[in-house]
Design a protein around this motif. Sequence first.
Motif, PDB file in Angstrom:
ATOM      1  N   GLY A  29     -50.815  -9.605 -20.215  1.00 15.09           N
ATOM      2  CA  GLY A  29     -52.212  -9.402 -20.915  1.00 15.09           C
ATOM      3  C   GLY A  29     -52.319  -7.932 -20.381  1.00 15.09           C
ATOM      4  O   GLY A  29     -52.873  -6.959 -21.260  1.00 15.09           O
ATOM      5  N   ILE A  30     -52.287  -7.446 -19.123  1.00 13.67           N
ATOM      6  CA  ILE A  30     -52.449  -6.218 -18.530  1.00 13.67           C
ATOM      7  C   ILE A  30     -51.472  -5.311 -19.437  1.00 13.67           C
ATOM      8  O   ILE A  30     -52.107  -4.336 -19.598  1.00 13.67           O
ATOM      9  N   GLN A  31     -50.548  -5.491 -19.561  1.00 13.44           N
ATOM     10  CA  GLN A  31     -49.536  -4.690 -20.107  1.00 13.44           C
ATOM     11  C   GLN A  31     -49.806  -4.443 -21.672  1.00 13.44           C
ATOM     12  O   GLN A  31     -49.521  -3.269 -22.156  1.00 13.44           O
ATOM     13  N   LYS A  32     -50.403  -5.501 -22.180  1.00  5.31           N
ATOM     14  CA  LYS A  32     -50.522  -5.199 -23.527  1.00  5.31           C
ATOM     15  C   LYS A  32     -51.961  -4.369 -23.708  1.00  5.31           C
ATOM     16  O   LYS A  32     -51.891  -3.608 -24.728  1.00  5.31           O
ATOM     17  N   LEU A  33     -52.857  -4.479 -22.806  1.00  5.77           N
ATOM     18  CA  LEU A  33     -53.940  -3.530 -22.746  1.00  5.77           C
ATOM     19  C   LEU A  33     -53.634  -2.097 -22.285  1.00  5.77           C
ATOM     20  O   LEU A  33     -54.378  -1.007 -22.924  1.00  5.77           O
ATOM     21  N   LEU A  34     -52.608  -1.969 -21.446  1.00 10.17           N
ATOM     22  CA  LEU A  34     -52.443  -0.401 -20.711  1.00 10.17           C
ATOM     23  C   LEU A  34     -51.515  -0.045 -21.834  1.00 10.17           C
ATOM     24  O   LEU A  34     -51.458   1.331 -21.610  1.00 10.17           O
ATOM     25  N   PHE A  35     -50.651  -0.718 -22.171  1.00  7.26           N
ATOM     26  CA  PHE A  35     -49.423   0.097 -23.137  1.00  7.26           C
ATOM     27  C   PHE A  35     -49.502  -0.594 -24.469  1.00  7.26           C
ATOM     28  O   PHE A  35     -48.303  -1.276 -24.885  1.00  7.26           O
ATOM     29  N   PRO A  36     -50.283  -0.389 -25.231  1.00  6.71           N
ATOM     30  CA  PRO A  36     -50.579  -1.001 -26.436  1.00  6.71           C
ATOM     31  C   PRO A  36     -49.454  -0.562 -27.648  1.00  6.71           C
ATOM     32  O   PRO A  36     -49.106  -1.332 -28.356  1.00  6.71           O
ATOM     33  N   ALA A  37     -48.774   0.818 -27.335  1.00  4.08           N
ATOM     34  CA  ALA A  37     -47.723   0.990 -28.325  1.00  4.08           C
ATOM     35  C   ALA A  37     -46.452   0.343 -28.223  1.00  4.08           C
ATOM     36  O   ALA A  37     -45.911   0.012 -29.388  1.00  4.08           O
ATOM     37  N   THR A  38     -46.193  -0.281 -26.925  1.00  2.00           N
ATOM     38  CA  THR A  38     -44.933  -0.962 -26.723  1.00  2.00           C
ATOM     39  C   THR A  38     -45.064  -2.288 -26.447  1.00  2.00           C
ATOM     40  O   THR A  38     -44.089  -3.225 -26.827  1.00  2.00           O
ATOM     41  N   ARG A  39     -46.191  -2.642 -26.051  1.00  2.00           N
ATOM     42  CA  ARG A  39     -46.418  -4.087 -25.570  1.00  2.00           C
ATOM     43  C   ARG A  39     -47.614  -5.012 -26.375  1.00  2.00           C
ATOM     44  O   ARG A  39     -47.559  -6.116 -26.288  1.00  2.00           O
ATOM     45  N   GLY A  40     -48.439  -3.983 -26.975  1.00  2.00           N
ATOM     46  CA  GLY A  40     -49.662  -4.789 -27.602  1.00  2.00           C
ATOM     47  C   GLY A  40     -49.473  -4.409 -28.985  1.00  2.00           C
ATOM     48  O   GLY A  40     -48.538  -4.781 -29.869  1.00  2.00           O
ATOM     49  N   ALA A  41     -50.405  -3.810 -29.684  1.00  2.00           N
ATOM     50  CA  ALA A  41     -50.491  -3.171 -31.122  1.00  2.00           C
ATOM     51  C   ALA A  41     -49.221  -2.861 -31.777  1.00  2.00           C
ATOM     52  O   ALA A  41     -49.010  -3.365 -32.681  1.00  2.00           O
TER      53      ALA A  41
END
Length: 142
Positions: A29-41
């Motif tokens: 969850g932290i990674q999706k929020l901190l690194f949206p280009a690679t882990r999230g959106a």
Amino acid sequence: MLQKITQTDNSRTTILIRLIVGVVFLSEGIQKLLFPATRGAGRFERIGLPSPDFLGAFVGSFEFICGTLVLLGLFTRLASMPLIIIMLTALATTKLEILTNDGVWEMLHASRTDWSMLLGSTFLLIRGGGYWSVDNKLSAKN
């Protein structure tokens, strides 16, 4: 109502499952929020999910919040429900293509963490937070 949500057994080993599931979801969850280009959106857009900007933040927030709740053993059963949905969605959106294109063994290899998190979350839904959990302390007061 609170007693039903916090109901748990007195197993002292459930903490192991809570640590595994909680740490993985919290960190993801932290990674999706901190690194949206690679882990999230960005990742959600690459795999073709709708509204990737919203979905990345939404899923990342749920993973962060529910992962924290699981680690604390607070509302463990309730927190495990969104995590189960997240894992079923992950399997359907990312692993079915691998199964179709590369076969069962490649899919099983690629989905080992997904299955572990799905089964761990399901275990917590069934059993609750265990002896060393806030749920257990709350249940004892009722």
